[in-house]
Design a protein around this motif. Structure first.
Motif, PDB file in Angstrom:
ATOM      1  N   VAL A 148       2.670  -7.276 -11.161  1.00 55.91           N
ATOM      2  CA  VAL A 148       2.275  -6.715  -9.914  1.00 55.91           C
ATOM      3  C   VAL A 148       1.178  -5.677  -9.990  1.00 55.91           C
ATOM      4  O   VAL A 148       1.330  -4.812 -10.869  1.00 55.91           O
ATOM      5  CB  VAL A 148       3.421  -6.106  -9.031  1.00 55.91           C
ATOM      6  N   LYS A 150      -1.232  -2.956  -8.467  1.00 61.97           N
ATOM      7  CA  LYS A 150      -1.141  -2.219  -7.171  1.00 61.97           C
ATOM      8  C   LYS A 150      -2.499  -1.588  -7.147  1.00 61.97           C
ATOM      9  O   LYS A 150      -3.231  -1.369  -8.307  1.00 61.97           O
ATOM     10  CB  LYS A 150      -0.232  -1.135  -7.467  1.00 61.97           C
ATOM     11  N   LYS A 152      -5.486   0.434  -4.518  1.00 60.44           N
ATOM     12  CA  LYS A 152      -5.715   1.719  -3.065  1.00 60.44           C
ATOM     13  C   LYS A 152      -6.940   1.024  -2.528  1.00 60.44           C
ATOM     14  O   LYS A 152      -7.996   0.864  -2.903  1.00 60.44           O
ATOM     15  CB  LYS A 152      -5.885   2.704  -3.720  1.00 60.44           C
ATOM     16  N   MET A 164      -5.346  -7.201   4.640  1.00 64.02           N
ATOM     17  CA  MET A 164      -4.252  -7.775   3.970  1.00 64.02           C
ATOM     18  C   MET A 164      -4.387  -9.237   3.875  1.00 64.02           C
ATOM     19  O   MET A 164      -3.881  -9.813   2.787  1.00 64.02           O
ATOM     20  CB  MET A 164      -2.693  -7.604   4.868  1.00 64.02           C
ATOM     21  N   LEU A 167      -6.638  -9.262   0.885  1.00 61.32           N
ATOM     22  CA  LEU A 167      -5.704  -8.791  -0.245  1.00 61.32           C
ATOM     23  C   LEU A 167      -5.155  -9.807  -0.888  1.00 61.32           C
ATOM     24  O   LEU A 167      -5.037 -10.097  -2.006  1.00 61.32           O
ATOM     25  CB  LEU A 167      -4.758  -7.682  -0.007  1.00 61.32           C
ATOM     26  N   LYS A 168      -4.294 -10.740  -0.148  1.00 59.31           N
ATOM     27  CA  LYS A 168      -3.369 -11.783  -0.424  1.00 59.31           C
ATOM     28  C   LYS A 168      -4.413 -13.238  -0.696  1.00 59.31           C
ATOM     29  O   LYS A 168      -4.040 -13.660  -1.918  1.00 59.31           O
ATOM     30  CB  LYS A 168      -2.489 -11.896   0.374  1.00 59.31           C
ATOM     31  N   GLU A 172      -5.823 -11.547  -4.505  1.00 59.78           N
ATOM     32  CA  GLU A 172      -4.393 -11.901  -5.357  1.00 59.78           C
ATOM     33  C   GLU A 172      -4.721 -13.405  -5.836  1.00 59.78           C
ATOM     34  O   GLU A 172      -4.368 -13.665  -7.007  1.00 59.78           O
ATOM     35  CB  GLU A 172      -3.351 -12.072  -4.513  1.00 59.78           C
ATOM     36  N   ALA A 185       1.230 -11.080  -8.437  1.00 59.19           N
ATOM     37  CA  ALA A 185       1.011 -10.377  -7.137  1.00 59.19           C
ATOM     38  C   ALA A 185       0.137  -9.302  -7.092  1.00 59.19           C
ATOM     39  O   ALA A 185       0.139  -8.643  -8.180  1.00 59.19           O
ATOM     40  CB  ALA A 185       2.169 -10.153  -6.449  1.00 59.19           C
ATOM     41  N   VAL A 186      -0.622  -8.987  -6.055  1.00 59.00           N
ATOM     42  CA  VAL A 186      -1.219  -8.182  -5.940  1.00 59.00           C
ATOM     43  C   VAL A 186      -0.875  -7.179  -4.515  1.00 59.00           C
ATOM     44  O   VAL A 186      -0.828  -8.013  -3.535  1.00 59.00           O
ATOM     45  CB  VAL A 186      -2.962  -8.271  -5.811  1.00 59.00           C
ATOM     46  N   GLU A 187      -0.752  -5.914  -4.751  1.00 62.83           N
ATOM     47  CA  GLU A 187      -0.232  -5.252  -3.457  1.00 62.83           C
ATOM     48  C   GLU A 187      -0.780  -4.022  -3.181  1.00 62.83           C
ATOM     49  O   GLU A 187      -1.526  -3.281  -4.183  1.00 62.83           O
ATOM     50  CB  GLU A 187       1.314  -4.774  -3.684  1.00 62.83           C
ATOM     51  N   ALA A 188      -1.337  -3.455  -2.154  1.00 66.48           N
ATOM     52  CA  ALA A 188      -1.814  -2.240  -1.681  1.00 66.48           C
ATOM     53  C   ALA A 188      -0.525  -1.359  -1.606  1.00 66.48           C
ATOM     54  O   ALA A 188       0.431  -1.426  -1.248  1.00 66.48           O
ATOM     55  CB  ALA A 188      -2.468  -2.370  -0.267  1.00 66.48           C
ATOM     56  N   PHE A 189      -1.155   0.059  -2.214  1.00 68.89           N
ATOM     57  CA  PHE A 189      -0.016   0.878  -2.000  1.00 68.89           C
ATOM     58  C   PHE A 189      -0.435   2.042  -1.022  1.00 68.89           C
ATOM     59  O   PHE A 189      -1.527   2.379  -0.563  1.00 68.89           O
ATOM     60  CB  PHE A 189       0.314   1.599  -3.327  1.00 68.89           C
TER      61      PHE A 189
END
Length: 189
Positions: A148, A150, A152, A164, A167-168, A172, A185-189
């Protein structure tokens, strides 16, 4: 007497309807640095951000390379306020004032710089960051753990209805296509 600076600013919209990008004909902060001020309390190091927050319609201020992204409150229209903000930024810069008084960027978590992390950062720098900056925002690497990535999201990306999805569906997908064995996966924190 010093010759006054000749500052030109043009406006660019972006996917976030509450944000507007004020593009300046000079560099405002060093390349690959950005400063995000989600509220007036966070803007102590920036005289310009503090001044912009004095307007009741300003919700967020962001600086990167040669632009300022301002996010407005939802109850006001851009046509009512965009010239006020543009003229304020122009006057501030023409006076030769610095937008940031102390420039110690947040280093984030320190982690080992593996080959995978280097590749992730290269993809961010070469493929993703330019597109995100085009829309008045910024994306910075935060960490990589167990497949994953992460990141910002700052500037116009903060609170953007489509961030979002970008992002996805965009970021991603790019990572999972370019690094299928490492990134899930790629996620924002």
């Amino acid at each position: 007497m010093a010759t006054p600076k000749n500052v030109h600013i043009y406006l660019e919209s972006n996917p976030n309807p509450n944000s507007l990008k004020f593009v300046v004909n000079e560099m405002l902060v060093p390349e690959n640095l950005s400063f995000d001020f989600p509220d007036a309390d966070s803007a102590a190091v920036s005289p310009l951000a503090l001044e912009l927050f004095s307007y009741p319609f300003v919700d967020r201020v962001f600086f990167a390379s040669n632009f300022v992204t301002v996010t407005k409150k939802e109850d006001v229209e851009w046509l009512e306020i965009q010239n006020t903000i543009k003229e304020h930024i122009k006057k501030f810069l023409e006076e030769g004032r610095f937008i940031i008084e102390a420039s110690e960027p947040d280093a984030g978590e320190v982690e080992e710089e593996t080959e995978t992390v280097k590749k992730i950062k290269t993809i961010l720098d070469e493929y993703i960051r330019p597109a995100v900056e085009q829309d008045g925002g910024a994306i910075t690497y935060h960490s990589f753990h167990e497949g994953v990535v992460k990141v910002k999201l700052q500037g116009s990306c903060s609170g953007c209805p489509s961030s979002m999805i970008t992002l996805k569906a965009g970021i991603e997908n790019l990572f999972t296509r370019m690094m299928p064995d490492e990134v899930q996966a790629v996620e924002a924190f």
